[in-house]
Design an enzyme around this catalytic site. Structure first.
Site, PDB file in Angstrom:
ATOM      1  N   SER A 172       0.864  -1.277  -0.134  1.00 62.95           N
ATOM      2  CA  SER A 172       0.083  -0.134   0.105  1.00 62.95           C
ATOM      3  C   SER A 172       0.966   1.382  -0.052  1.00 62.95           C
ATOM      4  O   SER A 172       1.937   1.362   0.558  1.00 62.95           O
ATOM      5  CB  SER A 172      -0.799   0.103   1.300  1.00 62.95           C
ATOM      6  N   HIS A 227       1.428  12.154   0.346  1.00 62.93           N
ATOM      7  CA  HIS A 227       0.906  13.536   0.570  1.00 62.93           C
ATOM      8  C   HIS A 227       1.837  14.689   0.189  1.00 62.93           C
ATOM      9  O   HIS A 227       2.764  14.663   1.039  1.00 62.93           O
ATOM     10  CB  HIS A 227       0.595  13.689   2.154  1.00 62.93           C
ATOM     11  N   HIS A 283      -3.055   7.379  -3.652  1.00 60.73           N
ATOM     12  CA  HIS A 283      -3.379   6.172  -2.851  1.00 60.73           C
ATOM     13  C   HIS A 283      -3.094   4.927  -3.810  1.00 60.73           C
ATOM     14  O   HIS A 283      -3.893   5.018  -4.915  1.00 60.73           O
ATOM     15  CB  HIS A 283      -4.397   5.954  -2.066  1.00 60.73           C
ATOM     16  N   HIS A 291      -7.196   8.929 -15.838  1.00 57.59           N
ATOM     17  CA  HIS A 291      -8.093   7.834 -16.238  1.00 57.59           C
ATOM     18  C   HIS A 291      -7.595   7.230 -17.535  1.00 57.59           C
ATOM     19  O   HIS A 291      -8.050   5.962 -17.441  1.00 57.59           O
ATOM     20  CB  HIS A 291      -9.466   8.453 -16.281  1.00 57.59           C
ATOM     21  N   HIS A 296     -21.751  10.906   4.665  1.00 61.72           N
ATOM     22  CA  HIS A 296     -21.859  12.106   5.561  1.00 61.72           C
ATOM     23  C   HIS A 296     -21.567  13.135   4.960  1.00 61.72           C
ATOM     24  O   HIS A 296     -22.299  14.300   5.469  1.00 61.72           O
ATOM     25  CB  HIS A 296     -21.381  11.680   6.976  1.00 61.72           C
ATOM     26  N   GLY A 356      -5.352  -7.130  14.630  1.00 62.77           N
ATOM     27  CA  GLY A 356      -4.315  -6.816  15.475  1.00 62.77           C
ATOM     28  C   GLY A 356      -2.781  -6.511  14.838  1.00 62.77           C
ATOM     29  O   GLY A 356      -1.756  -6.825  15.157  1.00 62.77           O
TER      30      GLY A 356
END
Length: 305
Positions: free
Chosen positions: A92, A96, A106, A145, A175, A258
């Site tokens: 991953s 920034h 990302h 794209h 939200h 974990g």
């Protein structure tokens, strides 16, 4: 059976290639390498670059871990596998940038293998890449794209459209009523093409990332900006953090299994801010972001720029 060793070896090679390319692009800072082990099984290496010329913070994480019980976030689409022993591996990346005119980005590629008692192992790939601009330019989004579409060449017809749409739906903040950025590709639970073809697609996605991102970063890294643009960048980084902490399945998987907290939360920006009730001025570049870019669009419609 999936060739786990081959995919793991390619992930390590991809991490190294990304490291070298991003260090060269930054031209100032280097990645600090932090190897770690997981008590339940496996481990990885987190690489973090801080305070560079191009990147305020950048992270590239490799992990290959085993666990006794697959956490709920990893079995949403496969409830019969909930609680099964598993192995997960992936790379991953989150960048920034320092300049608000350079987008945050990302990328992730991963393989899961679940081994339920009395059954054959189940495996699937996931991953993709997405772009989160603050002061977007259409030529950059269209370039991004086009590269995403090229990564889907050789796949069944409609693959780019399917995974572009999935990306728009996945990176959505209900939200806030907006997408996190301008999308790209997102796929999960991929095994229908067989291991070799799925692996080949994952390689094309990983190999396409630098070609998609660095030309945008180079075009925008020297654009002048002031305190207004910096404050807006920090404000929008807050939205990025909201998505990662509330909705992102990778973050949830890492915490539920974990995992190593520092590596899991490596994706968060080094600085962000929130402001109660703030709205951009009508007609401003800041309003243009939400009005014209933070909803799904067909970025490749019409003639190329």
């Amino acid at each position: 059976m999936p060739d786990r060793a081959a995919f793991s070896a390619w992930l390590l090679e991809l991490q190294e290639r990304l490291t070298l390319a991003l260090e060269q692009a930054d031209g100032s800072a280097r990645f600090r390498r932090d190897a770690w082990q997981r008590p339940e099984g496996g481990g990885g290496e987190s690489r973090v670059l801080k305070d560079g010329a191009l990147f305020e913070q950048a992270g590239i994480n490799f992990s290959r871990v085993q666990g006794a019980r697959m956490p709920p976030s990893a079995s949403v689409q496969r409830p019969a596998l909930a609680g099964a022993p598993f192995e997960a591996m992936g790379v991953s990346l989150v960048l920034h940038p320092r300049n608000p005119h350079v987008p945050t980005t990302h990328m992730n590629l991963r393989l899961f293998v679940a081994e339920p008692a009395g059954s054959e192992p189940a495996w699937w790939f996931g991953g993709g890449f997405d772009l989160t601009p603050y002061y977007p330019e259409e030529e950059d989004v269209r370039h991004w794209h086009r590269v995403a579409r090229s990564a889907c060449e050789g796949c069944p017809p409609g693959t780019y459209e399917l995974y572009k749409d999935w990306c728009d739906r996945y990176f959505y903040l209900p939200h806030r009523g907006e997408t996190r950025g301008v999308g790209g590709l997102f796929f999960d639970d991929l095994n229908a093409w067989g291991f070799d073809a799925c692996f080949a697609f994952g390689r094309r996605v990983g190999d396409a990332f630098i070609a998609g991102y660095l030309p945008i970063a180079e075009r925008r890294r020297n654009v002048a900006f002031g305190e207004r643009e910096r404050q807006f960048q920090l404000y929008r980084r807050g939205r990025y953090a909201e998505f990662n902490l509330i909705y992102d399945r990778g973050t949830l998987f890492g915490l539920q299994s974990g995992g190593r907290t520092e590596s899991i939360l490596m994706s968060l920006p080094p600085l962000a801010r929130w402001e109660y009730g703030w709205k951009p001025e009508p007609g401003s570049p800041e309003e243009r972001l939400s009005r014209d870019f933070l909803h799904p669009r067909d970025w490749l419609a019409g003639p190329a720029p």
